[in-house]
Design a protein around this motif. Structure first.
Motif, PDB file in Angstrom:
ATOM      1  N   PRO A  25       0.812  -1.234   0.075  1.00  0.00           N
ATOM      2  CA  PRO A  25      -0.233  -0.100  -0.025  1.00  0.00           C
ATOM      3  C   PRO A  25       0.629   1.083  -0.199  1.00  0.00           C
ATOM      4  CG  PRO A  25      -0.765  -1.672   2.059  1.00  0.00           C
ATOM      5  CD  PRO A  25       0.542  -2.328   1.188  1.00  0.00           C
ATOM      6  N   LEU A  26       1.955   1.640   0.578  1.00  0.00           N
ATOM      7  CA  LEU A  26       3.107   2.131   0.820  1.00  0.00           C
ATOM      8  C   LEU A  26       3.197   2.680  -0.797  1.00  0.00           C
ATOM      9  CD1 LEU A  26       5.035   2.248   3.886  1.00  0.00           C
ATOM     10  CD2 LEU A  26       3.249   3.249   3.384  1.00  0.00           C
ATOM     11  N   ILE A  27       3.610   1.483  -1.072  1.00  0.00           N
ATOM     12  CA  ILE A  27       4.278   1.466  -2.882  1.00  0.00           C
ATOM     13  C   ILE A  27       3.337   2.062  -3.907  1.00  0.00           C
ATOM     14  CG2 ILE A  27       4.588   0.444  -5.116  1.00  0.00           C
ATOM     15  CD1 ILE A  27       6.953  -1.197  -3.590  1.00  0.00           C
ATOM     16  N   GLU A  28       1.933   2.350  -3.611  1.00  0.00           N
ATOM     17  CA  GLU A  28       1.114   2.456  -3.947  1.00  0.00           C
ATOM     18  C   GLU A  28       0.779   3.529  -3.915  1.00  0.00           C
ATOM     19  OE1 GLU A  28      -2.880  -0.018  -4.094  1.00  0.00           O
ATOM     20  OE2 GLU A  28      -3.347   0.835  -5.478  1.00  0.00           O
ATOM     21  N   ALA A  29       0.264   4.119  -3.013  1.00  0.00           N
ATOM     22  CA  ALA A  29       0.756   5.832  -2.754  1.00  0.00           C
ATOM     23  C   ALA A  29       1.575   6.207  -2.929  1.00  0.00           C
ATOM     24  CB  ALA A  29       0.557   6.168  -0.914  1.00  0.00           C
ATOM     25  N   TYR A  30       3.104   6.125  -3.036  1.00  0.00           N
ATOM     26  CA  TYR A  30       4.581   6.749  -3.715  1.00  0.00           C
ATOM     27  C   TYR A  30       3.924   6.553  -5.131  1.00  0.00           C
ATOM     28  CZ  TYR A  30       8.376   7.589  -5.703  1.00  0.00           C
ATOM     29  OH  TYR A  30       9.350   7.798  -6.131  1.00  0.00           O
ATOM     30  N   TYR A  31       3.564   5.370  -5.584  1.00  0.00           N
ATOM     31  CA  TYR A  31       2.737   5.424  -7.378  1.00  0.00           C
ATOM     32  C   TYR A  31       1.940   6.638  -7.675  1.00  0.00           C
ATOM     33  CZ  TYR A  31       6.555   1.983  -7.969  1.00  0.00           C
ATOM     34  OH  TYR A  31       7.734   1.029  -8.327  1.00  0.00           O
ATOM     35  N   ALA A  32       0.571   6.292  -7.004  1.00  0.00           N
ATOM     36  CA  ALA A  32      -0.260   7.551  -7.181  1.00  0.00           C
ATOM     37  C   ALA A  32       0.403   9.237  -6.707  1.00  0.00           C
ATOM     38  CB  ALA A  32      -1.252   7.325  -6.064  1.00  0.00           C
ATOM     39  N   PHE A  33       1.686   9.059  -6.064  1.00  0.00           N
ATOM     40  CA  PHE A  33       1.900  10.970  -6.073  1.00  0.00           C
ATOM     41  C   PHE A  33       2.918  10.825  -6.705  1.00  0.00           C
ATOM     42  CE2 PHE A  33       6.147  13.389  -4.398  1.00  0.00           C
ATOM     43  CZ  PHE A  33       5.566  14.021  -4.019  1.00  0.00           C
ATOM     44  N   ASP A  34       3.488  10.093  -7.503  1.00  0.00           N
ATOM     45  CA  ASP A  34       4.875  10.418  -8.484  1.00  0.00           C
ATOM     46  C   ASP A  34       4.356   9.810  -9.658  1.00  0.00           C
ATOM     47  OD1 ASP A  34       6.902  11.762  -8.591  1.00  0.00           O
ATOM     48  OD2 ASP A  34       7.830  10.216  -7.934  1.00  0.00           O
ATOM     49  N   SER A  35       2.915   9.262  -9.941  1.00  0.00           N
ATOM     50  CA  SER A  35       2.057   9.326 -11.115  1.00  0.00           C
ATOM     51  C   SER A  35       2.877   8.149 -12.206  1.00  0.00           C
ATOM     52  CB  SER A  35       2.000  10.499 -12.570  1.00  0.00           C
ATOM     53  OG  SER A  35       2.120  11.773 -11.975  1.00  0.00           O
ATOM     54  N   ILE A  36       3.020   7.770 -11.325  1.00  0.00           N
ATOM     55  CA  ILE A  36       3.630   5.398 -11.810  1.00  0.00           C
ATOM     56  C   ILE A  36       2.361   4.651 -12.064  1.00  0.00           C
ATOM     57  CG2 ILE A  36       4.930   4.019 -11.855  1.00  0.00           C
ATOM     58  CD1 ILE A  36       7.083   6.102 -10.025  1.00  0.00           C
ATOM     59  N   ASP A  37       1.919   4.336 -12.687  1.00  0.00           N
ATOM     60  CA  ASP A  37       1.520   2.957 -12.730  1.00  0.00           C
ATOM     61  C   ASP A  37       1.647   2.419 -12.006  1.00  0.00           C
ATOM     62  OD1 ASP A  37       0.065   4.289 -15.049  1.00  0.00           O
ATOM     63  OD2 ASP A  37       0.827   2.821 -16.475  1.00  0.00           O
ATOM     64  N   PHE A  38       0.735   1.422 -11.403  1.00  0.00           N
ATOM     65  CA  PHE A  38       0.967   1.147 -10.370  1.00  0.00           C
ATOM     66  C   PHE A  38       0.006  -0.609 -10.770  1.00  0.00           C
ATOM     67  CE2 PHE A  38      -0.875  -1.762  -6.580  1.00  0.00           C
ATOM     68  CZ  PHE A  38       0.805  -1.462  -5.966  1.00  0.00           C
ATOM     69  N   ASP A  39       0.415  -1.744 -11.136  1.00  0.00           N
ATOM     70  CA  ASP A  39       0.002  -3.100 -10.518  1.00  0.00           C
ATOM     71  C   ASP A  39       0.588  -4.299  -9.653  1.00  0.00           C
ATOM     72  OD1 ASP A  39      -0.682  -4.883 -11.890  1.00  0.00           O
ATOM     73  OD2 ASP A  39      -0.956  -5.374 -13.717  1.00  0.00           O
ATOM     74  N   THR A  40      -0.830  -4.737  -9.224  1.00  0.00           N
ATOM     75  CA  THR A  40      -0.093  -5.117  -7.709  1.00  0.00           C
ATOM     76  C   THR A  40      -0.027  -6.308  -8.777  1.00  0.00           C
ATOM     77  OG1 THR A  40      -1.772  -4.485  -6.757  1.00  0.00           O
ATOM     78  CG2 THR A  40      -0.896  -6.865  -5.727  1.00  0.00           C
ATOM     79  N   LEU A  41      -0.040  -7.536  -9.339  1.00  0.00           N
ATOM     80  CA  LEU A  41       0.604  -8.589 -10.198  1.00  0.00           C
ATOM     81  C   LEU A  41       2.134  -8.028 -10.458  1.00  0.00           C
ATOM     82  CD1 LEU A  41      -2.461  -9.482 -12.750  1.00  0.00           C
ATOM     83  CD2 LEU A  41      -1.816  -9.986 -10.352  1.00  0.00           C
ATOM     84  N   VAL A  42       2.250  -7.292 -11.308  1.00  0.00           N
ATOM     85  CA  VAL A  42       4.215  -6.622 -11.877  1.00  0.00           C
ATOM     86  C   VAL A  42       4.589  -6.121 -10.236  1.00  0.00           C
ATOM     87  CG1 VAL A  42       5.532  -5.149 -12.911  1.00  0.00           C
ATOM     88  CG2 VAL A  42       2.906  -5.956 -13.570  1.00  0.00           C
ATOM     89  N   ILE A  43       4.188  -5.752  -9.399  1.00  0.00           N
ATOM     90  CA  ILE A  43       5.418  -4.752  -8.446  1.00  0.00           C
ATOM     91  C   ILE A  43       5.250  -5.529  -7.146  1.00  0.00           C
ATOM     92  CG2 ILE A  43       5.113  -3.618  -6.487  1.00  0.00           C
ATOM     93  CD1 ILE A  43       4.820  -2.468  -9.108  1.00  0.00           C
TER      94      ILE A  43
END
Ligand code: COA
Length: 174
Positions: A25-43
């Protein structure tokens, strides 16, 4: 009488496999902040591998007594210019409620200590031009911007995958 809720004791420590679900969830929040696509299946599998294989890099978390308040990831690059391995900070995030308390600075100190002990002399990172807060943060901690720009390409892009060999001079006979 109810007092102010006590803040949990905070500790910066290396992440383990058992942190995986709480780091996501922290990675997801960071990606949202930095406009990076977040895909759980990849990350998820990529993070799991990083936490398993120390040769790939390291991850640190801010442990807030059970929950996590931040994380950072350091990976490696081999570059002659730096005499071999350099460290690359690929992700850095402190949850909004925990900012301006020195946690980011302590995390950088942990990364520096690790690099020193691993004989890594340089740490590089990328920061968006418009991310003034992060730029001020890194600058305050001794990072300086260089005049180089980052370029990247998608190796699977069809457009550039079959460049013809240069044929200048072929068959001209002189
Ligand atoms: C950038 C970030 C990691 C800073 O973390 P932090 O824990 O708040 O930073 P610290 O409290 O350790 O700050 C250390 C110093 O950095 C500088 N700094 C930190 N935040 C700053 C801000 N918003 N404005 C100006 N300077 C700042 C200050 O000099 C500060 O020292 P001081 O508080 O004694 O003045 C955090 O704001 C964050 O996670 N931002 C969103 C994600 C992000 O941008 N990550 C970086 C991607 S490259």
């Amino acid at each position: 009488m109810a007092g102010t809720p006590k803040k949990p004791r905070l500790k910066i420590r290396p992440a383990t496999q058992s942190d995986l679900a709480r780091i996501l969830p922290l990675i997801e929040a960071y990606y949202a902040f930095d406009s990076i696509d977040f895909d759980t299946l990849v990350i998820r599998p990529a993070l799991s591998r990083l936490l398993r294989e120390k040769s790939l890099g390291r991850c640190w978390v801010v442990d807030a007594g059970g929950s996590l308040a931040g994380y950072t990831i350091l990976t490696y690059n081999y570059d002659l210019e730096f005499g071999g391995t350099e460290g690359i900070i690929t992700e850095f995030f402190i949850a909004p409620n925990y900012r301006r308390e020195g946690l980011g600075a302590s995390m950088i100190a942990a990364v520096r200590d690790f690099c020193r002990s691993a004989r890594i002399g340089t740490i590089e990172l990328q920061v968006s031009r418009g991310n003034r807060r992060a730029r001020a943060f890194y600058q305050a901690l001794g990072f300086a911007a260089s005049d180089r720009i980052v370029m990247s390409t998608d190796v699977n892009s069809e457009k550039y995958s079959r460049f013809p060999l240069p044929c200048k001079g072929r068959g001209s006979g002189g």
